[in-house]
Write an enzyme that holds these catalytic residues in place. Structure first.
Site, PDB file in Angstrom:
ATOM      1  N   ASN A   9     -72.167-100.331 -34.948  1.00 36.20           N
ATOM      2  CA  ASN A   9     -72.923-101.791 -35.132  1.00 36.20           C
ATOM      3  C   ASN A   9     -73.770-102.125 -33.633  1.00 36.20           C
ATOM      4  O   ASN A   9     -73.379-102.550 -32.719  1.00 36.20           O
ATOM      5  CB  ASN A   9     -72.350-102.940 -35.397  1.00 36.20           C
ATOM      6  CG  ASN A   9     -72.587-104.487 -35.348  1.00 36.20           C
ATOM      7  OD1 ASN A   9     -74.101-104.483 -35.339  1.00 36.20           O
ATOM      8  ND2 ASN A   9     -71.935-105.489 -35.465  1.00 36.20           N
ATOM      9  N   LYS A  11     -76.209-104.276 -33.008  1.00 34.45           N
ATOM     10  CA  LYS A  11     -76.262-105.792 -32.897  1.00 34.45           C
ATOM     11  C   LYS A  11     -77.645-105.700 -32.491  1.00 34.45           C
ATOM     12  O   LYS A  11     -78.593-104.854 -33.014  1.00 34.45           O
ATOM     13  CB  LYS A  11     -75.396-105.967 -31.891  1.00 34.45           C
ATOM     14  CG  LYS A  11     -73.926-106.028 -32.359  1.00 34.45           C
ATOM     15  CD  LYS A  11     -72.951-106.704 -31.545  1.00 34.45           C
ATOM     16  CE  LYS A  11     -71.605-106.389 -32.104  1.00 34.45           C
ATOM     17  NZ  LYS A  11     -70.435-107.305 -31.282  1.00 34.45           N
ATOM     18  N   HIS A  95     -70.225-110.747 -40.586  1.00 36.84           N
ATOM     19  CA  HIS A  95     -69.785-110.532 -39.162  1.00 36.84           C
ATOM     20  C   HIS A  95     -69.503-111.738 -38.414  1.00 36.84           C
ATOM     21  O   HIS A  95     -70.155-112.679 -38.761  1.00 36.84           O
ATOM     22  CB  HIS A  95     -71.041-109.670 -38.435  1.00 36.84           C
ATOM     23  CG  HIS A  95     -70.455-109.264 -37.095  1.00 36.84           C
ATOM     24  ND1 HIS A  95     -70.497-110.011 -35.979  1.00 36.84           N
ATOM     25  CD2 HIS A  95     -69.855-108.107 -36.605  1.00 36.84           C
ATOM     26  CE1 HIS A  95     -69.990-109.170 -34.985  1.00 36.84           C
ATOM     27  NE2 HIS A  95     -69.715-108.143 -35.279  1.00 36.84           N
ATOM     28  N   GLU A  97     -70.473-112.884 -35.598  1.00 43.76           N
ATOM     29  CA  GLU A  97     -71.548-113.323 -34.963  1.00 43.76           C
ATOM     30  C   GLU A  97     -72.628-114.353 -35.963  1.00 43.76           C
ATOM     31  O   GLU A  97     -73.133-115.301 -35.736  1.00 43.76           O
ATOM     32  CB  GLU A  97     -72.257-112.527 -34.231  1.00 43.76           C
ATOM     33  CG  GLU A  97     -71.452-112.173 -32.972  1.00 43.76           C
ATOM     34  CD  GLU A  97     -71.704-110.477 -32.345  1.00 43.76           C
ATOM     35  OE1 GLU A  97     -72.674-109.899 -32.730  1.00 43.76           O
ATOM     36  OE2 GLU A  97     -70.709-110.216 -31.456  1.00 43.76           O
ATOM     37  N   GLU A 167     -62.023-107.889 -37.368  1.00 41.79           N
ATOM     38  CA  GLU A 167     -62.481-107.874 -35.879  1.00 41.79           C
ATOM     39  C   GLU A 167     -61.906-109.163 -35.575  1.00 41.79           C
ATOM     40  O   GLU A 167     -62.711-110.336 -35.713  1.00 41.79           O
ATOM     41  CB  GLU A 167     -63.879-107.793 -36.005  1.00 41.79           C
ATOM     42  CG  GLU A 167     -64.670-106.647 -36.601  1.00 41.79           C
ATOM     43  CD  GLU A 167     -66.019-106.260 -35.986  1.00 41.79           C
ATOM     44  OE1 GLU A 167     -66.037-105.181 -35.403  1.00 41.79           O
ATOM     45  OE2 GLU A 167     -67.016-107.341 -36.277  1.00 41.79           O
ATOM     46  N   GLY A 173     -66.799-107.722 -27.944  1.00 39.18           N
ATOM     47  CA  GLY A 173     -67.401-107.698 -26.575  1.00 39.18           C
ATOM     48  C   GLY A 173     -66.746-108.063 -25.315  1.00 39.18           C
ATOM     49  O   GLY A 173     -67.278-108.468 -24.414  1.00 39.18           O
ATOM     50  N   SER A 212     -63.827-104.221 -29.062  1.00 37.15           N
ATOM     51  CA  SER A 212     -63.773-103.393 -28.021  1.00 37.15           C
ATOM     52  C   SER A 212     -63.049-101.951 -28.167  1.00 37.15           C
ATOM     53  O   SER A 212     -62.136-101.739 -27.408  1.00 37.15           O
ATOM     54  CB  SER A 212     -62.926-104.062 -26.783  1.00 37.15           C
ATOM     55  OG  SER A 212     -63.761-105.360 -26.499  1.00 37.15           O
TER      56      SER A 212
END
Ligand code: 13P
Length: 253
Positions: A9, A11, A95, A97, A167, A173, A212
């Site tokens: 991904n 992003k 996702h 985010e 996730e 991250g 991660s």
């Protein structure tokens, strides 16, 4: 045996130049004999160009989100049909985010999931809890609710055409990875939940871990029985690290 996947991904990262470099590196180092799937989910403006570079390879092209609507007055959005038109076979939906920064509720995510399926795109449904939710002991409730939204609106055949990615938000991250055992525990919960709909579905569906994942922890994470690969952010931006993670799938099964 379930299909294993390693998906990148990107992003909101990259440029035409850096994408070109990354894809050349990926294609040059890719083990085309591997039975595991590999794919990259790229910013929508780069889909066509990256898709052209991937043509004839085994690397699947994915979008990072689609609209929940068919078409029309939705400025800035891209539809499932457009993603297919640009060569995508995959799309991320829900996702964290998108959920936290753009207000996507589980209901909206379920609509996007349906849109993907009705356009022959494989939805990669992302689920995961925040640190606060984990510390309050409600991880399973949170993930259960995120899953229920799609389980309630799809039959087993439809769900069987999707991929799920666990996730944990606190591991995205941050460099903090869930331990292999922590991840396995949630993956088993997800699979058991799907088994309530259909045992065959639960056996067949690929559940990826994201948060991660790096070249040096991928093997351990992927060796767990209910983990069928990874959804990779930061480490998918370099060909070497992404390929090292992809090559770690040989420990699965
Ligand atoms: P990182 O691998 O950078 O933690 O990102 C994970 C992720 O959000 C993939 O979708």
């Amino acid at each position: 045996m379930r299909k294993q996947w390693v998906l990148g991904n990107w992003k909101m990262n990259g440029s035409r130049e850096s994408n070109s470099h990354l894809i050349s590196g990926l294609l040059a180092g890719l083990n085309a004999e591997s039975s595991s799937g590999i794919g990259v989910c790229v910013p929508s403006v780069y889909l066509i160009e990256v898709g052209d570079k991937l043509a004839g390879s085994t690397v699947a092209l994915g979008a990072q989100t689609i609209s929940e609507h068919d078409e029309g007055a939705y400025t800035g959005e891209i539809s499932a049909k457009m993603a297919v038109d640009c060569g995508c076979s995959l799309v991320l939906v829900g996702h964290s985010e998108r959920r936290s920064l753009y207000g996507e509720t589980s209901e909206i995510v379920a609509k996007k999931f349906k849109q993907a399926l009705s356009n022959e795109l494989t939805p990669v449904l992302c689920v995961g809890e925040t640190l606060e939710q984990r510390e309050s002991g409600i991880t399973n409730e949170v993930i259960g609710e995120q899953l229920d939204a799609v389980i309630e609106c799809c039959n087993s055949d439809e769900l069987g055409r999707s991929i799920i990615a666990y996730e944990p938000v606190w591991a995205i991250g941050t460099g903090k990875t869930a331990s292999a055992e922590q991840a396995q525990e949630v993956h088993a919960f997800i699979r058991n939940k799907l088994a309530q709909k259909s045992n065959a579905l639960a056996e067949k569906i690929s559940i990826l871990y994201g948060g991660s994942v790096k070249a040096d922890n991928a093997k351990e994470i992927f060796s767990m029985s209910d983990i069928d690969g990874g959804l990779v952010g930061g480490a998918s931006l370099g060909a070497e690290s992404f390929l090292a993670i992809y090559n770690s799938t040989d420990v699965i099964g």
